[in-house]
Design an enzyme around this catalytic site. Structure first.
Site, mmCIF file in Angstrom:
data_model
loop_
_atom_site.group_PDB
_atom_site.id
_atom_site.type_symbol
_atom_site.label_atom_id
_atom_site.label_comp_id
_atom_site.label_asym_id
_atom_site.label_seq_id
_atom_site.Cartn_x
_atom_site.Cartn_y
_atom_site.Cartn_z
ATOM 1 N N PRO A 198 0.846 -1.279 -0.076
ATOM 2 C CA PRO A 198 0.112 -0.008 0.038
ATOM 3 C C PRO A 198 0.895 1.170 0.048
ATOM 4 O O PRO A 198 1.918 1.488 0.683
ATOM 5 C CB PRO A 198 -0.657 -0.160 1.400
ATOM 6 C CG PRO A 198 -1.019 -1.784 1.337
ATOM 7 C CD PRO A 198 0.202 -2.161 1.028
ATOM 8 N N CYS A 199 0.385 2.190 -0.783
ATOM 9 C CA CYS A 199 1.368 3.272 -1.069
ATOM 10 C C CYS A 199 0.865 4.646 -0.621
ATOM 11 O O CYS A 199 1.471 5.751 -0.871
ATOM 12 C CB CYS A 199 1.437 3.416 -2.511
ATOM 13 S SG CYS A 199 0.041 3.719 -3.391
ATOM 14 N N GLN A 200 -0.304 4.812 0.196
ATOM 15 C CA GLN A 200 -0.716 6.101 0.611
ATOM 16 C C GLN A 200 0.245 6.682 1.627
ATOM 17 O O GLN A 200 0.387 8.021 1.387
ATOM 18 C CB GLN A 200 -2.134 5.816 1.609
ATOM 19 C CG GLN A 200 -3.349 5.191 0.722
ATOM 20 C CD GLN A 200 -3.407 3.704 0.631
ATOM 21 O OE1 GLN A 200 -2.335 3.080 0.948
ATOM 22 N NE2 GLN A 200 -4.464 3.063 0.435
#
Length: 373
Positions: A198-200
């Site tokens: 996940p890149c948030q």
């Protein structure tokens, strides 16, 4: 509000006093020099789209207004701009579907990666809806095993990869890595490990919070350590390069290099690969021997220039819709088309045939030399 926005326009075309949020954007831009060019933006027919994010169902979060109709793009239109074929089925609520499409690796990019990566058997971590795996299978790989925490995304992956083992669990713990190790060992190991943690936390579009998701890149490193694949690909946003002044990425590269891999950073922009979207991503690639990245198929888009694959090429054949329509696979009879991209998404042309045709078109008659199917 969107009735005021012309093709290629944005929030600046919305009259003052119509929206408090737009007025706030206007005031910030006046006092701070901030011009948010994509907020409340309408797509241009003859250009690629901007990055399709998980919030394409919100007019104020990017450039997602249909080029002609006074509505946002549908889920199926967003999927086409991401290079998903029409036959690909998304499951879950409309919000879940938007998240799956926006978070996905475009399948055509995955297919081209598959032509340069070694091995056959694939394990996909943080797999999402399976865009990367779908593309790797187009290139002849076999996706044996996948892990995804979100249940709707896992259902979507399972539906479109009926021969893969798909498990739904959290990869953030040591116990999860142990379970992964046992499962993949029972399958005989894997040649290629892929995943998009996940890149948030890394995205420059957000607040770049130092939350627990920022540690999941380390879980991917742990998976490389225990599975020892011939090669791996970790996909993420460009912001990973600058997160915490670049220290996170440097530590990841150092850890992977100590495991005996040749590690490289591939900076890719999807409109260079015959995809109708300007989406830029960072790929951390490692193998036991140096690898060359896939070569661009089409020229980069520049404002005012001819787009190799445009929004028109992608969605102009789809019928008019009411707001909120267009989630399911296309079931209506579509008009005839000679467009290469529309032939591909309709299933009338394989991904390999499409890429070969586009390469021939944009390279002066010399098609790409790659293993395409």
């Amino acid at each position: 509000m969107i009735e005021y926005v012309p093709e290629g326009g944005n929030w600046q075309a919305i009259p003052p006093g119509l929206s408090r949020r737009v007025d706030q954007i206007r005031e910030r831009s006046r006092t701070r020099g901030l011009i948010h060019t994509t907020y409340y933006g309408r797509l241009r027919w003859d250009a690629p789209s901007y990055t399709i994010s998980t919030y394409f169902s919100r007019s104020g979060n990017g450039c997602f207004i249909h080029p002609q109709e006074n509505r946002l793009i549908s889920a199926r239109e967003a999927a086409r701009l991401q290079s998903f074929p029409d036959a690909f089925v998304f499951t879950g609520t409309s919000r879940a579907v938007a998240a799956q499409i926006g978070n996905a690796v475009p399948p055509l990019l995955g297919m081209l990666l598959g032509t340069v990566l070694p091995g056959e058997s694939v394990v996909d971590l943080f797999a999402g809806a399976g865009g990367l795996s779908y593309g790797l299978e187009m290139a002849g790989k076999k996706v044996a095993y996948a892990v995804e925490l979100d249940r709707y995304a896992a259902e979507t992956f399972r539906y479109n990869h009926p021969y893969s083992i798909v498990k739904q669990f959290d990869l953030s713990t040591a116990e999860a890595i142990n379970e992964l190790t046992v499962d993949v060992t029972d399958l005989g190991g894997c040649d290629l490990l892929v995943g998009g943690p996940p890149c948030q936390s890394f995205s420059t579009a957000g607040s770049r919070r130092n939350d627990e998701r920022s540690t999941l890149v380390n879980r991917f490193v742990d998976a490389v350590r225990v599975l020892n694949p011939a090669a791996f690909v970790m996909e993420n946003v460009l912001g990973l390069r600058s997160f915490k002044n670049g220290t996170v990425l440097k530590e990841v590269i150092a850890d992977l290099s100590r495991l005996g891999y040749e590690v490289a950073i591939w900076d890719v922009t999807t409109d260079r690969f015959a995809i109708p979207q300007r989406r830029r991503r960072l790929l951390v690639v490692g193998s036991k021997r140096p690898l060359d990245p896939p070569q661009p198929i089409t020229p980069a888009y520049k404002n005012g220039a001819l787009a190799a694959v445009s929004v028109r090429d992608a969605i102009s054949d789809l019928p008019p819709l009411g707001a909120g329509g267009g989630i399911s696979p296309v079931s209506v009879e579509l008009p005839g088309t000679s467009g290469l991209y529309q032939q591909y998404v309709r299933g009338n042309m394989s991904s390999g045939e499409y890429m070969t045709a586009m390469s021939t078109k944009w390279s002066g008659g010399n098609p790409m030399q790659a293993r395409l199917r």
